[in-house]
Write a protein that holds these residues in place. Structure first.
Motif, PDB file in Angstrom:
ATOM      1  N   GLU A 202      -2.709  -1.953   6.668  1.00 39.49           N
ATOM      2  CA  GLU A 202      -1.655  -2.886   6.279  1.00 39.49           C
ATOM      3  C   GLU A 202      -2.074  -3.573   4.991  1.00 39.49           C
ATOM      4  O   GLU A 202      -3.123  -4.221   4.934  1.00 39.49           O
ATOM      5  CB  GLU A 202      -1.457  -3.929   7.399  1.00 39.49           C
ATOM      6  CG  GLU A 202      -1.338  -3.338   8.801  1.00 39.49           C
ATOM      7  CD  GLU A 202      -0.129  -2.427   8.991  1.00 39.49           C
ATOM      8  OE1 GLU A 202       0.913  -2.681   8.355  1.00 39.49           O
ATOM      9  OE2 GLU A 202      -0.221  -1.455   9.789  1.00 39.49           O
ATOM     10  N   PRO A 203      -1.266  -3.454   3.935  1.00 39.66           N
ATOM     11  CA  PRO A 203      -1.703  -3.959   2.635  1.00 39.66           C
ATOM     12  C   PRO A 203      -1.761  -5.480   2.552  1.00 39.66           C
ATOM     13  O   PRO A 203      -0.926  -6.183   3.141  1.00 39.66           O
ATOM     14  CB  PRO A 203      -0.640  -3.411   1.670  1.00 39.66           C
ATOM     15  CG  PRO A 203       0.559  -3.170   2.516  1.00 39.66           C
ATOM     16  CD  PRO A 203       0.047  -2.809   3.882  1.00 39.66           C
ATOM     17  N   ILE A 204      -2.763  -5.963   1.835  1.00 41.51           N
ATOM     18  CA  ILE A 204      -2.850  -7.383   1.456  1.00 41.51           C
ATOM     19  C   ILE A 204      -2.363  -7.524   0.010  1.00 41.51           C
ATOM     20  O   ILE A 204      -1.586  -8.387  -0.326  1.00 41.51           O
ATOM     21  CB  ILE A 204      -4.308  -7.882   1.589  1.00 41.51           C
ATOM     22  CG1 ILE A 204      -4.731  -7.872   3.059  1.00 41.51           C
ATOM     23  CG2 ILE A 204      -4.465  -9.265   0.963  1.00 41.51           C
ATOM     24  CD1 ILE A 204      -6.212  -8.146   3.283  1.00 41.51           C
ATOM     25  N   ASP A 205      -2.861  -6.608  -0.819  1.00 42.91           N
ATOM     26  CA  ASP A 205      -2.419  -6.497  -2.211  1.00 42.91           C
ATOM     27  C   ASP A 205      -2.699  -5.042  -2.601  1.00 42.91           C
ATOM     28  O   ASP A 205      -3.092  -4.240  -1.734  1.00 42.91           O
ATOM     29  CB  ASP A 205      -3.113  -7.575  -3.080  1.00 42.91           C
ATOM     30  CG  ASP A 205      -4.601  -7.352  -3.317  1.00 42.91           C
ATOM     31  OD1 ASP A 205      -5.106  -6.242  -3.033  1.00 42.91           O
ATOM     32  OD2 ASP A 205      -5.274  -8.289  -3.788  1.00 42.91           O
TER      33      ASP A 205
ATOM     34  N   PHE B  44      -6.670  -4.142   2.173  1.00 44.60           N
ATOM     35  CA  PHE B  44      -5.854  -3.951   3.379  1.00 44.60           C
ATOM     36  C   PHE B  44      -6.600  -4.507   4.580  1.00 44.60           C
ATOM     37  O   PHE B  44      -7.804  -4.752   4.510  1.00 44.60           O
ATOM     38  CB  PHE B  44      -5.551  -2.461   3.602  1.00 44.60           C
ATOM     39  CG  PHE B  44      -6.772  -1.621   3.895  1.00 44.60           C
ATOM     40  CD1 PHE B  44      -7.479  -0.992   2.877  1.00 44.60           C
ATOM     41  CD2 PHE B  44      -7.230  -1.457   5.205  1.00 44.60           C
ATOM     42  CE1 PHE B  44      -8.604  -0.222   3.143  1.00 44.60           C
ATOM     43  CE2 PHE B  44      -8.359  -0.683   5.484  1.00 44.60           C
ATOM     44  CZ  PHE B  44      -9.046  -0.075   4.447  1.00 44.60           C
TER      45      PHE B  44
ATOM     46  N   ARG C 210       0.303  -7.505  10.426  1.00 42.66           N
ATOM     47  CA  ARG C 210       0.307  -7.232   8.989  1.00 42.66           C
ATOM     48  C   ARG C 210       0.486  -8.559   8.251  1.00 42.66           C
ATOM     49  O   ARG C 210       0.953  -9.551   8.843  1.00 42.66           O
ATOM     50  CB  ARG C 210       1.422  -6.253   8.616  1.00 42.66           C
ATOM     51  CG  ARG C 210       2.819  -6.790   8.830  1.00 42.66           C
ATOM     52  CD  ARG C 210       3.885  -5.796   8.369  1.00 42.66           C
ATOM     53  NE  ARG C 210       5.223  -6.347   8.549  1.00 42.66           N
ATOM     54  CZ  ARG C 210       5.933  -6.264   9.680  1.00 42.66           C
ATOM     55  NH1 ARG C 210       5.428  -5.659  10.747  1.00 42.66           N
ATOM     56  NH2 ARG C 210       7.133  -6.793   9.749  1.00 42.66           N
ATOM     57  N   VAL C 211       0.128  -8.551   6.971  1.00 44.41           N
ATOM     58  CA  VAL C 211       0.301  -9.752   6.147  1.00 44.41           C
ATOM     59  C   VAL C 211       1.791  -9.920   5.869  1.00 44.41           C
ATOM     60  O   VAL C 211       2.457  -8.963   5.468  1.00 44.41           O
ATOM     61  CB  VAL C 211      -0.507  -9.614   4.843  1.00 44.41           C
ATOM     62  CG1 VAL C 211      -0.229 -10.783   3.898  1.00 44.41           C
ATOM     63  CG2 VAL C 211      -1.993  -9.522   5.158  1.00 44.41           C
TER      64      VAL C 211
ATOM     65  N   PHE D 150       2.871  -9.445   1.437  1.00 43.40           N
ATOM     66  CA  PHE D 150       1.729  -8.949   0.666  1.00 43.40           C
ATOM     67  C   PHE D 150       2.044  -9.040  -0.814  1.00 43.40           C
ATOM     68  O   PHE D 150       3.206  -9.060  -1.231  1.00 43.40           O
ATOM     69  CB  PHE D 150       1.304  -7.547   1.103  1.00 43.40           C
ATOM     70  CG  PHE D 150       2.231  -6.445   0.699  1.00 43.40           C
ATOM     71  CD1 PHE D 150       3.247  -6.043   1.547  1.00 43.40           C
ATOM     72  CD2 PHE D 150       2.072  -5.795  -0.519  1.00 43.40           C
ATOM     73  CE1 PHE D 150       4.112  -5.030   1.182  1.00 43.40           C
ATOM     74  CE2 PHE D 150       2.917  -4.778  -0.884  1.00 43.40           C
ATOM     75  CZ  PHE D 150       3.944  -4.394  -0.040  1.00 43.40           C
ATOM     76  N   SER D 151       0.973  -9.147  -1.603  1.00 42.17           N
ATOM     77  CA  SER D 151       1.115  -9.385  -3.033  1.00 42.17           C
ATOM     78  C   SER D 151       1.238  -8.067  -3.783  1.00 42.17           C
ATOM     79  O   SER D 151       0.471  -7.136  -3.531  1.00 42.17           O
ATOM     80  CB  SER D 151      -0.106 -10.171  -3.520  1.00 42.17           C
ATOM     81  OG  SER D 151      -0.079 -10.260  -4.918  1.00 42.17           O
TER      82      SER D 151
ATOM     83  N   PHE E 128      -3.708 -16.054   4.737  1.00 41.22           N
ATOM     84  CA  PHE E 128      -2.558 -15.168   4.847  1.00 41.22           C
ATOM     85  C   PHE E 128      -1.780 -15.478   6.117  1.00 41.22           C
ATOM     86  O   PHE E 128      -2.369 -15.630   7.185  1.00 41.22           O
ATOM     87  CB  PHE E 128      -3.012 -13.707   4.900  1.00 41.22           C
ATOM     88  CG  PHE E 128      -3.767 -13.285   3.683  1.00 41.22           C
ATOM     89  CD1 PHE E 128      -3.103 -13.076   2.485  1.00 41.22           C
ATOM     90  CD2 PHE E 128      -5.144 -13.129   3.718  1.00 41.22           C
ATOM     91  CE1 PHE E 128      -3.796 -12.712   1.348  1.00 41.22           C
ATOM     92  CE2 PHE E 128      -5.844 -12.753   2.590  1.00 41.22           C
ATOM     93  CZ  PHE E 128      -5.170 -12.549   1.401  1.00 41.22           C
TER      94      PHE E 128
END
Ligand code: C5P
Length: 221
Positions: free
Chosen positions: A20-23, A27, A100-101, A104-105, A120
């Motif tokens: 799951e992406p953060i930026d 992840f 998940r975030v 996400f950025s 987050f």
């Protein structure tokens, strides 16, 4: 395994982790090699089933004569599962990220000198196993879930089986000292509404064969 036993049956297998992406460069995800899921997909194929393998990011070669769909996130895994129904058999081995975030950025988050670390907000991911068992437009005849547990294995797994409404749940002990997670061997107990069956420690391929035999029996009673 007979190469005829599951001819005419369609199987869906999920395997590996989700990320799951953060930026764009970071992840959150789970530890999962994908080995047990890939082994099961190969055994079902060898028994004659038409297999679709929905795979998160893993370092394994794509097996032959299996339709492999590569996904990254839990939402993509759910969408890919939905797109490949109906099936007769679903085996959900993936280690899906529970959260998940939220936002996400799209740009890399900078470290900023002396700046505090970012925080987050998380949101809960869909539960793909529960969805396929309870909400799918056509429920597979046999739904098999997995439960990776570190304590009170059988009790936790039986609760999970009922909550998610799957037919069988395959429990394994993922304490680091078992070397099961990421390793080539597994030791599991298969729980159903009618009892339990322990499979002694063996290669993940052999566990896949034994589970496939049980699936063949299920369809031939
Ligand atoms: O709740 P827990 O993650 O322990 O349940 C494990 C089982 O549920 C596995 O079969 C896993 O593939 C499935 N699962 C899922 N979607 C989620 C979480 C778990 O399909 N979001």
């Amino acid at each position: 395994l007979s190469s005829q036993a599951l001819i005419g049956k369609k199987a869906l297998v999920t395997a590996g982790p989700t990320y799951e992406p953060i930026d764009p460069v970071r992840f959150i995800g789970n530890y999962s090699s994908g080995r047990q899921g890939y082994a099961i997909a190969e055994c079902l194929r060898d028994a004659g089933a038409e297999v679709t393998l929905i795979s998160g990011p893993v370092a394994l070669d794509a097996p032959t004569n299996i339709k492999v769909v590569s996904v990254t996130t839990a939402q993509e895994m759910l969408d890919a599962c939905a797109a490949h129904l109906p099936v007769d058999i679903a085996v959900m081995t993936a280690a899906v990220s529970d959260w998940r975030v939220k936002d996400f950025s799209n740009v890399k988050i900078k470290k900023g000198e002396n700046a505090p670390p970012p925080t987050f907000e998380m949101v809960t991911n869909p539960d793909i196993l529960a969805w396929i068992s309870q909400d799918a437009p056509i429920r597979p005849q046999l739904v098999v879930g997995f439960a990776a547990e570190t304590n009170d294995l059988l009790d936790n797994a039986q609760v999970k089986r009922k909550r998610k409404n799957c037919d069988w749940i395959v429990v394994n002990d993922v304490n680091p000292n078992t070397k099961i997670m990421g390793g080539v061997e597994n030791e599991v107990t298969i729980l159903s509404s009618s009892g339990k069956q322990h499979l002694k420690r063996a290669s993940k391929k052999d566990i896949g064969r034994l589970l496939t035999q049980k699936i063949i029996q299920f369809f031939n009673v």
